[in-house]
Scaffold this motif. Sequence first.
Motif, PDB file in Angstrom:
ATOM      1  N   MET A  84     -40.034  35.221  15.157  1.00  0.00           N
ATOM      2  CA  MET A  84     -41.311  35.931  15.100  1.00  0.00           C
ATOM      3  C   MET A  84     -42.091  35.649  16.376  1.00  0.00           C
ATOM      4  SD  MET A  84     -42.328  35.267  11.107  1.00  0.00           S
ATOM      5  CE  MET A  84     -42.704  33.529  11.380  1.00  0.00           C
ATOM      6  N   LEU A  87     -47.255  36.574  17.290  1.00  0.00           N
ATOM      7  CA  LEU A  87     -47.775  36.566  15.921  1.00  0.00           C
ATOM      8  C   LEU A  87     -49.232  36.979  15.883  1.00  0.00           C
ATOM      9  CD1 LEU A  87     -45.907  33.427  14.652  1.00  0.00           C
ATOM     10  CD2 LEU A  87     -45.876  35.647  13.513  1.00  0.00           C
ATOM     11  N   ASP A  91     -50.073  38.538  10.038  1.00  0.00           N
ATOM     12  CA  ASP A  91     -48.748  38.054   9.654  1.00  0.00           C
ATOM     13  C   ASP A  91     -48.828  36.848   8.723  1.00  0.00           C
ATOM     14  OD1 ASP A  91     -47.727  38.686  13.026  1.00  0.00           O
ATOM     15  OD2 ASP A  91     -47.309  39.930  11.266  1.00  0.00           O
ATOM     16  N   VAL A 125     -51.448  32.210  10.764  1.00  0.00           N
ATOM     17  CA  VAL A 125     -51.775  32.580  12.140  1.00  0.00           C
ATOM     18  C   VAL A 125     -53.290  32.751  12.254  1.00  0.00           C
ATOM     19  CG1 VAL A 125     -51.303  34.180  14.031  1.00  0.00           C
ATOM     20  CG2 VAL A 125     -49.573  33.803  12.262  1.00  0.00           C
TER      21      VAL A 125
END
Length: 126
Positions: A84, A87, A91, A125
């Motif tokens: 990932m 980010l 998310d 995040v």
Amino acid sequence: VQLVESGGGSVQAGESLRLSCVVSGYRYSTYCMGWFRQAPGKERVGVAAFDADGTTSYAHSVQGRFTISLDKAKEGNSTLYLQMDNLKPEDTARYYCAAHGVCTGDNWKVVKYFTYWGQGTQVTVS
């Protein structure tokens, strides 16, 4: 069959994480595997899938930022990854690994088409 996820954590926007899912006791190579996520108060939804023929699928919201891959070990265990990058706060969710799925069409996005699940790993995040 056991699925164990790892690699979650708390990061800043723009940073990267790599999730891992070790799958043991599962030898059906003709089915799909995938990653799902569930944010608080929301349904669990498909993020990415890796089909038996190597085809990958991604949710529109993560296309170009997330990469799914599969490493099949000789002993029968497999490890499913989700890289990932870039980010975003949206998310943030608990991420789940799933196996023994039927990924025809958009089925890979739907919980009921997968049989085996891990316990999840939290990604935050900010």
